[in-house]
Write a protein that holds these residues in place. Structure first.
Motif, mmCIF file in Angstrom:
data_model
loop_
_atom_site.group_PDB
_atom_site.id
_atom_site.type_symbol
_atom_site.label_atom_id
_atom_site.label_comp_id
_atom_site.label_asym_id
_atom_site.label_seq_id
_atom_site.Cartn_x
_atom_site.Cartn_y
_atom_site.Cartn_z
ATOM 1 N N SER A 70 33.777 7.592 23.738
ATOM 2 C CA SER A 70 32.633 8.483 23.942
ATOM 3 C C SER A 70 32.920 9.843 23.328
ATOM 4 O O SER A 70 34.068 10.235 23.156
ATOM 5 N N PRO A 71 31.864 10.574 22.968
ATOM 6 C CA PRO A 71 32.042 11.924 22.415
ATOM 7 C C PRO A 71 32.718 12.840 23.431
ATOM 8 O O PRO A 71 32.568 12.678 24.639
ATOM 9 N N ILE A 72 33.475 13.802 22.912
ATOM 10 C CA ILE A 72 34.176 14.784 23.748
ATOM 11 C C ILE A 72 33.746 16.172 23.287
ATOM 12 O O ILE A 72 33.977 16.542 22.140
ATOM 13 N N ALA A 73 33.126 16.933 24.174
ATOM 14 C CA ALA A 73 32.639 18.271 23.825
ATOM 15 C C ALA A 73 33.649 19.333 24.249
ATOM 16 O O ALA A 73 34.233 19.257 25.325
ATOM 17 N N SER A 74 33.843 20.331 23.388
ATOM 18 C CA SER A 74 34.679 21.492 23.691
ATOM 19 C C SER A 74 33.868 22.740 23.380
ATOM 20 O O SER A 74 33.320 22.870 22.284
ATOM 21 N N VAL A 75 33.793 23.645 24.342
ATOM 22 C CA VAL A 75 33.033 24.884 24.189
ATOM 23 C C VAL A 75 34.015 26.043 24.194
ATOM 24 O O VAL A 75 34.672 26.310 25.197
ATOM 25 N N PHE A 76 34.120 26.725 23.046
ATOM 26 C CA PHE A 76 35.045 27.850 22.910
ATOM 27 C C PHE A 76 34.266 29.151 22.979
ATOM 28 O O PHE A 76 33.337 29.362 22.215
ATOM 29 N N GLU A 77 34.671 30.021 23.907
ATOM 30 C CA GLU A 77 34.042 31.321 24.093
ATOM 31 C C GLU A 77 35.051 32.418 23.804
ATOM 32 O O GLU A 77 36.253 32.246 24.023
ATOM 33 N N HIS A 78 34.567 33.555 23.343
ATOM 34 C CA HIS A 78 35.424 34.688 23.024
ATOM 35 C C HIS A 78 36.061 35.245 24.291
ATOM 36 O O HIS A 78 35.408 35.424 25.306
ATOM 37 N N VAL A 79 37.372 35.525 24.217
ATOM 38 C CA VAL A 79 38.106 36.121 25.333
ATOM 39 C C VAL A 79 38.426 37.573 25.017
ATOM 40 O O VAL A 79 38.065 38.480 25.756
ATOM 41 N N LYS A 80 39.106 37.794 23.879
ATOM 42 C CA LYS A 80 39.417 39.136 23.398
ATOM 43 C C LYS A 80 39.954 39.023 21.983
ATOM 44 O O LYS A 80 40.458 37.987 21.583
ATOM 45 N N GLY A 81 39.830 40.097 21.228
ATOM 46 C CA GLY A 81 40.370 40.119 19.865
ATOM 47 C C GLY A 81 39.977 38.895 19.063
ATOM 48 O O GLY A 81 38.809 38.631 18.841
ATOM 49 N N ARG A 82 40.974 38.124 18.646
ATOM 50 C CA ARG A 82 40.750 36.922 17.852
ATOM 51 C C ARG A 82 40.942 35.660 18.696
ATOM 52 O O ARG A 82 41.323 34.623 18.182
ATOM 53 N N ILE A 83 40.704 35.739 19.981
ATOM 54 C CA ILE A 83 40.965 34.612 20.882
ATOM 55 C C ILE A 83 39.656 34.018 21.397
ATOM 56 O O ILE A 83 38.849 34.709 22.002
ATOM 57 N N TRP A 84 39.487 32.706 21.144
ATOM 58 C CA TRP A 84 38.390 31.917 21.692
ATOM 59 C C TRP A 84 39.042 30.807 22.506
ATOM 60 O O TRP A 84 39.975 30.162 22.045
ATOM 61 N N ARG A 85 38.536 30.572 23.723
ATOM 62 C CA ARG A 85 39.181 29.641 24.639
ATOM 63 C C ARG A 85 38.131 28.821 25.390
ATOM 64 O O ARG A 85 37.044 29.309 25.667
ATOM 65 N N THR A 86 38.520 27.601 25.743
ATOM 66 C CA THR A 86 37.666 26.754 26.574
ATOM 67 C C THR A 86 37.895 27.104 28.039
ATOM 68 O O THR A 86 38.878 27.754 28.389
ATOM 69 N N GLY A 87 37.024 26.618 28.908
ATOM 70 C CA GLY A 87 37.175 26.828 30.340
ATOM 71 C C GLY A 87 38.441 26.222 30.902
ATOM 72 O O GLY A 87 38.977 26.706 31.894
ATOM 73 N N ASP A 88 38.951 25.146 30.259
ATOM 74 C CA ASP A 88 40.183 24.524 30.739
ATOM 75 C C ASP A 88 41.434 25.101 30.076
ATOM 76 O O ASP A 88 42.523 24.573 30.216
ATOM 77 N N GLY A 89 41.273 26.206 29.330
ATOM 78 C CA GLY A 89 42.430 26.935 28.794
ATOM 79 C C GLY A 89 42.869 26.602 27.388
ATOM 80 O O GLY A 89 43.812 27.208 26.879
ATOM 81 N N ARG A 90 42.199 25.669 26.711
ATOM 82 C CA ARG A 90 42.574 25.389 25.315
ATOM 83 C C ARG A 90 42.103 26.528 24.425
ATOM 84 O O ARG A 90 41.002 27.021 24.582
ATOM 85 N N GLU A 91 42.948 26.928 23.500
ATOM 86 C CA GLU A 91 42.660 28.084 22.648
ATOM 87 C C GLU A 91 42.556 27.653 21.192
ATOM 88 O O GLU A 91 43.318 26.803 20.733
ATOM 89 N N LEU A 92 41.621 28.262 20.477
ATOM 90 C CA LEU A 92 41.502 27.997 19.039
ATOM 91 C C LEU A 92 42.625 28.694 18.287
ATOM 92 O O LEU A 92 42.885 29.872 18.521
ATOM 93 N N ALA A 93 43.269 27.972 17.408
ATOM 94 C CA ALA A 93 44.200 28.569 16.457
ATOM 95 C C ALA A 93 43.381 28.857 15.204
ATOM 96 O O ALA A 93 42.759 27.951 14.646
ATOM 97 N N ILE A 94 43.346 30.100 14.782
ATOM 98 C CA ILE A 94 42.532 30.493 13.636
ATOM 99 C C ILE A 94 43.451 30.812 12.468
ATOM 100 O O ILE A 94 44.308 31.683 12.562
ATOM 101 N N ARG A 95 43.275 30.069 11.372
ATOM 102 C CA ARG A 95 44.052 30.307 10.160
ATOM 103 C C ARG A 95 43.075 30.603 9.039
ATOM 104 O O ARG A 95 42.286 29.745 8.648
ATOM 105 N N GLU A 96 43.109 31.829 8.541
ATOM 106 C CA GLU A 96 42.224 32.207 7.437
ATOM 107 C C GLU A 96 42.707 31.556 6.154
ATOM 108 O O GLU A 96 43.904 31.443 5.912
ATOM 109 N N THR A 97 41.756 31.123 5.337
ATOM 110 C CA THR A 97 42.079 30.494 4.065
ATOM 111 C C THR A 97 41.156 31.039 2.982
ATOM 112 O O THR A 97 40.136 31.661 3.268
#
Length: 109
Positions: A70-97
């Protein structure tokens, strides 16, 4: 809710809430590994100070899954600075290219 996909505003949807519209960028992935790309415009709009608190990255893994998967949804919201996190604590790693679009016309032969 309003779809902005065809307007190149830097997000796909505007979801209207009490505190003003949320700017939602949607990414659908075939597998269960959460790796996706933003266009330069999407990334710029995500990082704009005026948008950060309203910009949501909504990722659907296994987007085309057939039963029993089944599909798995993840919702990332801004926390501070360059940090976006889900409600369960997973954080986006952002790598500029830097990117390029490559294409080839017909052979001259």
């Amino acid at each position: 809710m309003k779809s902005d996909e065809s307007e190149t505003v830097g997000w796909d949807l505007e979801v209207f809430c009490d505190g003003g519209p949320l700017l939602v960028e949607v990414k659908g992935l075939l597998g269960d590994r959460l790796v996706c790309e933003l266009t330069p415009n999407e990334y710029a709009k995500m990082m704009m100070r005026a948008n950060r608190s309203r910009y949501i990255v909504f990722v659907v893994n296994n987007a085309l899954a057939a039963s029993p998967a089944s599909p798995i949804a993840s919702v990332f919201e801004h926390v501070k600075g360059r940090i976006w996190r889900t409600g369960d604590g997973r954080e986006l790693a952002i790598r500029e290219t830097k990117a390029a679009i490559l294409s080839a016309g017909r052979s001259a032969s």
